[in-house]
Design a protein around this motif. Sequence first.
Motif, PDB file in Angstrom:
ATOM      1  N   TYR A  69       3.533   3.491 -15.218  1.00 39.22           N
ATOM      2  CA  TYR A  69       2.918   4.328 -16.253  1.00 39.22           C
ATOM      3  C   TYR A  69       1.417   4.107 -16.252  1.00 39.22           C
ATOM      4  O   TYR A  69       0.959   2.963 -16.129  1.00 39.22           O
ATOM      5  CB  TYR A  69       3.480   3.990 -17.636  1.00 39.22           C
ATOM      6  N   ASP A  70       0.644   5.182 -16.388  1.00 38.14           N
ATOM      7  CA  ASP A  70      -0.806   5.003 -16.418  1.00 38.14           C
ATOM      8  C   ASP A  70      -1.267   4.734 -17.842  1.00 38.14           C
ATOM      9  O   ASP A  70      -0.486   4.716 -18.790  1.00 38.14           O
ATOM     10  CB  ASP A  70      -1.530   6.205 -15.811  1.00 38.14           C
ATOM     11  N   ALA A  71      -2.586   4.522 -17.989  1.00 42.76           N
ATOM     12  CA  ALA A  71      -3.129   4.113 -19.286  1.00 42.76           C
ATOM     13  C   ALA A  71      -3.027   5.201 -20.345  1.00 42.76           C
ATOM     14  O   ALA A  71      -3.033   4.911 -21.527  1.00 42.76           O
ATOM     15  CB  ALA A  71      -4.598   3.702 -19.120  1.00 42.76           C
ATOM     16  N   GLY A  99       4.951  -3.868  -8.211  1.00 41.87           N
ATOM     17  CA  GLY A  99       4.528  -3.143  -9.409  1.00 41.87           C
ATOM     18  C   GLY A  99       3.091  -3.461  -9.795  1.00 41.87           C
ATOM     19  O   GLY A  99       2.306  -2.559 -10.129  1.00 41.87           O
ATOM     20  N   GLU A 100       2.723  -4.728  -9.742  1.00 41.11           N
ATOM     21  CA  GLU A 100       1.360  -5.127 -10.095  1.00 41.11           C
ATOM     22  C   GLU A 100       0.333  -4.519  -9.150  1.00 41.11           C
ATOM     23  O   GLU A 100      -0.739  -4.069  -9.576  1.00 41.11           O
ATOM     24  CB  GLU A 100       1.250  -6.659 -10.067  1.00 41.11           C
ATOM     25  N   TRP A 116       0.841  -1.191   0.000  1.00 38.36           N
ATOM     26  CA  TRP A 116       0.000   0.000   0.000  1.00 38.36           C
ATOM     27  C   TRP A 116       0.877   1.242   0.000  1.00 38.36           C
ATOM     28  O   TRP A 116       2.030   1.207   0.406  1.00 38.36           O
ATOM     29  CB  TRP A 116      -0.963   0.003   1.180  1.00 38.36           C
ATOM     30  N   LEU A 117       0.293   2.334  -0.484  1.00 38.15           N
ATOM     31  CA  LEU A 117       0.992   3.616  -0.546  1.00 38.15           C
ATOM     32  C   LEU A 117       0.482   4.530   0.562  1.00 38.15           C
ATOM     33  O   LEU A 117      -0.705   4.549   0.861  1.00 38.15           O
ATOM     34  CB  LEU A 117       0.771   4.297  -1.894  1.00 38.15           C
ATOM     35  N   SER A 149      -3.951  -0.637  -7.933  1.00 39.51           N
ATOM     36  CA  SER A 149      -4.585   0.326  -7.036  1.00 39.51           C
ATOM     37  C   SER A 149      -4.580   1.757  -7.569  1.00 39.51           C
ATOM     38  O   SER A 149      -5.513   2.522  -7.319  1.00 39.51           O
ATOM     39  CB  SER A 149      -3.896   0.303  -5.661  1.00 39.51           C
ATOM     40  N   GLU A 150      -3.546   2.134  -8.321  1.00 39.87           N
ATOM     41  CA  GLU A 150      -3.396   3.533  -8.732  1.00 39.87           C
ATOM     42  C   GLU A 150      -3.823   3.802 -10.172  1.00 39.87           C
ATOM     43  O   GLU A 150      -4.061   4.957 -10.530  1.00 39.87           O
ATOM     44  CB  GLU A 150      -1.943   3.983  -8.547  1.00 39.87           C
ATOM     45  N   THR A 151      -3.895   2.784 -11.021  1.00 43.30           N
ATOM     46  CA  THR A 151      -4.318   2.998 -12.417  1.00 43.30           C
ATOM     47  C   THR A 151      -5.516   2.140 -12.777  1.00 43.30           C
ATOM     48  O   THR A 151      -5.849   2.016 -13.949  1.00 43.30           O
ATOM     49  CB  THR A 151      -3.164   2.692 -13.400  1.00 43.30           C
TER      50      THR A 151
END
Length: 250
Positions: A243-245, A219-220, A158-159, A225-227
């Motif tokens: 990297y996001d979508a 990374g996964e 978690w971040l 969670s973020e993208t």
Amino acid sequence: MTTQEEENRIAEAVAQQLQTIVASQQEQFAKGFELTMKNALKGVDKANAALEKERKAVENELDAVKVLRKKAEREGEKMAMEAYEAHRDQYEEAARTELLRNLCILHIEVGKSNRDIAVWLDVPQPFVENIRQVLKRKEQYHTDKPKRTILEGSPKVWLSGAGRGGDVHFESRETAFTCWWEFGAYGTFIIVEIPTKEKWEKVTQLPLEKRMNVLHFIGEQIVLSETYDKGSFIIGENVLSVYDADAKAQ
């Protein structure tokens, strides 16, 4: 003396008396007005003195604010440079990774093989293949789901943090450690500091052979969670780049 003459004398006396009264009233009015004006002017002088004092106080405050602003600018620049120097390796690697990633995309799109791209860019073939798979998953109507990395020990990621950065937390039955993360550097969505091979065991208390699996898992989980599971990531020596979508090379 006739009656008319007496009336004229009385009228003249009344007129003189009236003139005297009016003159006296005018004089009293003038004195009163002069006194009022003097008092008013004294008030104006006091007000002006107070305003001048206030103006100087404001000027002093503005001068102090200017000094503080310049100091803040210097301190802000100093803090920014200190922050950059503290993570110079990660920033530079993130920049190189982003550049190589975009170059790989261009070569893949014109049909070059993984080997040719790896030789041309002087990168490992798995680096190229990872990007190729990301592009493949982004193709329209492609329904394949990437395989998830499975780790023992019920691991969690978690971040935490606020603003532009914070910590990435990894926790399992074996160990717990944190890594620094930051938003949006060099075209990436998130960059994460990761222990190098030399520092891995000391930082994580995990054997070196588990490094790639653990980093893949981290990374996964960040991508998930973020993208919303629409992004991708690349593992480097010092940095895990997410990297996001919507990123150029997605």
